[in-house]
Motif scaffolding. Structure first.
Motif, PDB file in Angstrom:
ATOM      1  N   LEU A   1     -15.688 -11.150   8.375  1.00  0.00           N
ATOM      2  CA  LEU A   1     -16.833 -10.324   8.746  1.00  0.00           C
ATOM      3  C   LEU A   1     -17.048 -10.547  10.238  1.00  0.00           C
ATOM      4  N   VAL A   2     -17.221  -9.484  10.998  1.00  0.00           N
ATOM      5  CA  VAL A   2     -17.363  -9.598  12.447  1.00  0.00           C
ATOM      6  C   VAL A   2     -18.650  -8.916  12.876  1.00  0.00           C
ATOM      7  N   ALA A   3     -19.419  -9.605  13.721  1.00  0.00           N
ATOM      8  CA  ALA A   3     -20.627  -9.023  14.304  1.00  0.00           C
ATOM      9  C   ALA A   3     -20.521  -9.149  15.816  1.00  0.00           C
ATOM     10  N   ASN A   4     -20.684  -8.036  16.518  1.00  0.00           N
ATOM     11  CA  ASN A   4     -20.684  -8.019  17.981  1.00  0.00           C
ATOM     12  C   ASN A   4     -22.115  -7.865  18.462  1.00  0.00           C
ATOM     13  N   PHE A   5     -22.518  -8.753  19.348  1.00  0.00           N
ATOM     14  CA  PHE A   5     -23.861  -8.704  19.912  1.00  0.00           C
ATOM     15  C   PHE A   5     -23.739  -8.488  21.407  1.00  0.00           C
ATOM     16  N   SER A   6     -24.398  -7.464  21.916  1.00  0.00           N
ATOM     17  CA  SER A   6     -24.348  -7.161  23.335  1.00  0.00           C
ATOM     18  C   SER A   6     -25.664  -6.515  23.749  1.00  0.00           C
ATOM     19  N   LYS A   7     -26.251  -7.034  24.823  1.00  0.00           N
ATOM     20  CA  LYS A   7     -27.496  -6.455  25.327  1.00  0.00           C
ATOM     21  C   LYS A   7     -27.627  -6.754  26.808  1.00  0.00           C
ATOM     22  N   ASP A   8     -28.094  -5.767  27.557  1.00  0.00           N
ATOM     23  CA  ASP A   8     -28.353  -5.911  28.989  1.00  0.00           C
ATOM     24  C   ASP A   8     -29.854  -6.041  29.215  1.00  0.00           C
ATOM     25  N   TYR A   9     -30.212  -6.864  30.195  1.00  0.00           N
ATOM     26  CA  TYR A   9     -31.615  -7.104  30.516  1.00  0.00           C
ATOM     27  C   TYR A   9     -31.843  -6.897  32.000  1.00  0.00           C
ATOM     28  N   ARG A  10     -32.978  -6.337  32.334  1.00  0.00           N
ATOM     29  CA  ARG A  10     -33.490  -6.278  33.710  1.00  0.00           C
ATOM     30  C   ARG A  10     -34.892  -6.861  33.662  1.00  0.00           C
ATOM     31  N   LEU A  11     -35.029  -8.058  34.161  1.00  0.00           N
ATOM     32  CA  LEU A  11     -36.293  -8.798  34.041  1.00  0.00           C
ATOM     33  C   LEU A  11     -36.880  -9.080  35.426  1.00  0.00           C
ATOM     34  N   ARG A  12     -38.151  -8.761  35.597  1.00  0.00           N
ATOM     35  CA  ARG A  12     -38.822  -9.076  36.853  1.00  0.00           C
ATOM     36  C   ARG A  12     -39.045 -10.573  36.946  1.00  0.00           C
ATOM     37  N   MET A  13     -38.945 -11.097  38.156  1.00  0.00           N
ATOM     38  CA  MET A  13     -39.229 -12.516  38.356  1.00  0.00           C
ATOM     39  C   MET A  13     -40.740 -12.728  38.215  1.00  0.00           C
ATOM     40  N   PRO A  14     -41.128 -13.825  37.583  1.00  0.00           N
ATOM     41  CA  PRO A  14     -42.576 -14.077  37.416  1.00  0.00           C
ATOM     42  C   PRO A  14     -43.261 -14.397  38.737  1.00  0.00           C
TER      43      PRO A  14
ATOM     44  N   ARG B   1     -30.802  -9.750  36.437  1.00  0.00           N
ATOM     45  CA  ARG B   1     -29.975  -8.896  35.586  1.00  0.00           C
ATOM     46  C   ARG B   1     -29.146  -9.835  34.722  1.00  0.00           C
ATOM     47  N   ALA B   2     -29.341  -9.726  33.437  1.00  0.00           N
ATOM     48  CA  ALA B   2     -28.647 -10.611  32.501  1.00  0.00           C
ATOM     49  C   ALA B   2     -27.881  -9.748  31.501  1.00  0.00           C
ATOM     50  N   HIS B   3     -26.740 -10.250  31.109  1.00  0.00           N
ATOM     51  CA  HIS B   3     -25.919  -9.562  30.112  1.00  0.00           C
ATOM     52  C   HIS B   3     -25.524 -10.589  29.051  1.00  0.00           C
ATOM     53  N   LEU B   4     -26.036 -10.369  27.835  1.00  0.00           N
ATOM     54  CA  LEU B   4     -25.715 -11.224  26.697  1.00  0.00           C
ATOM     55  C   LEU B   4     -24.651 -10.512  25.875  1.00  0.00           C
ATOM     56  N   ASP B   5     -23.509 -11.166  25.685  1.00  0.00           N
ATOM     57  CA  ASP B   5     -22.392 -10.517  24.994  1.00  0.00           C
ATOM     58  C   ASP B   5     -21.563 -11.582  24.284  1.00  0.00           C
ATOM     59  N   TYR B   6     -21.499 -11.475  22.947  1.00  0.00           N
ATOM     60  CA  TYR B   6     -20.664 -12.395  22.188  1.00  0.00           C
ATOM     61  C   TYR B   6     -20.344 -11.806  20.825  1.00  0.00           C
ATOM     62  N   GLU B   7     -19.419 -12.455  20.156  1.00  0.00           N
ATOM     63  CA  GLU B   7     -18.943 -12.016  18.847  1.00  0.00           C
ATOM     64  C   GLU B   7     -18.951 -13.209  17.899  1.00  0.00           C
ATOM     65  N   LYS B   8     -19.396 -12.972  16.680  1.00  0.00           N
ATOM     66  CA  LYS B   8     -19.380 -14.015  15.653  1.00  0.00           C
ATOM     67  C   LYS B   8     -18.536 -13.544  14.486  1.00  0.00           C
TER      68      LYS B   8
END
Length: 125
Positions: A112-125, A95-102
């Motif tokens: 100018l502000v950009a918010n980037f946020s995304k959650d991931y659920r990735l199976r292990m290989p 479970r990964a959570h990518l969250d940042y602001e530029k």
């Protein structure tokens, strides 16, 4: 009356105003475009954990190492990986959570502000 009918199109002042608006929006777009490209690259790097069968990522450390290598390859140097990405193992998936602001300066104290946020659920290989 015939004078008003013969005038067609924009005046010189109208063209200058239109050019100024186009230049303003183009400048804003060119400043933010690289940040969106970096986010799309980060998204592909993270999604490769699940889709690339050649990778053998079994721990959180392996996950961070993979993302860090991908960031180096893609030239993403202005992000601190540990600050923007949180990863944990839940059973047989990550479970990964990518969250940042530029921020990019626009005019004096306007940004100018950009918010980037995304959650991931990735199976292990």
């Amino acid at each position: 009356m015939s004078l008003a009918r013969s005038q067609k199109g924009m005046s010189m002042l109208g063209w200058v105003a239109m050019l100024a608006l186009v230049a303003f929006f183009a400048s804003a777009a060119f400043k933010m475009f690289p940040h969106y490209l970096d986010f799309m690259s980060m998204d592909k790097i993270i999604m490769a954990v699940e889709t690339d069968s050649a990778l053998d990522i079994r721990s959180v450390r392996d996950f961070y190492d993979h993302v860090n290598k991908g960031m180096q390859v893609n030239g993403i140097r202005d992000l601190n990986l540990r600050d923007v990405l949180q990863v944990e193992v839940d059973g047989d998936e990550f479970r990964a959570h990518l969250d940042y602001e530029k921020r990019e300066p626009l005019i004096r104290n306007l940004d100018l502000v950009a918010n980037f946020s995304k959650d991931y659920r990735l199976r292990m290989p």
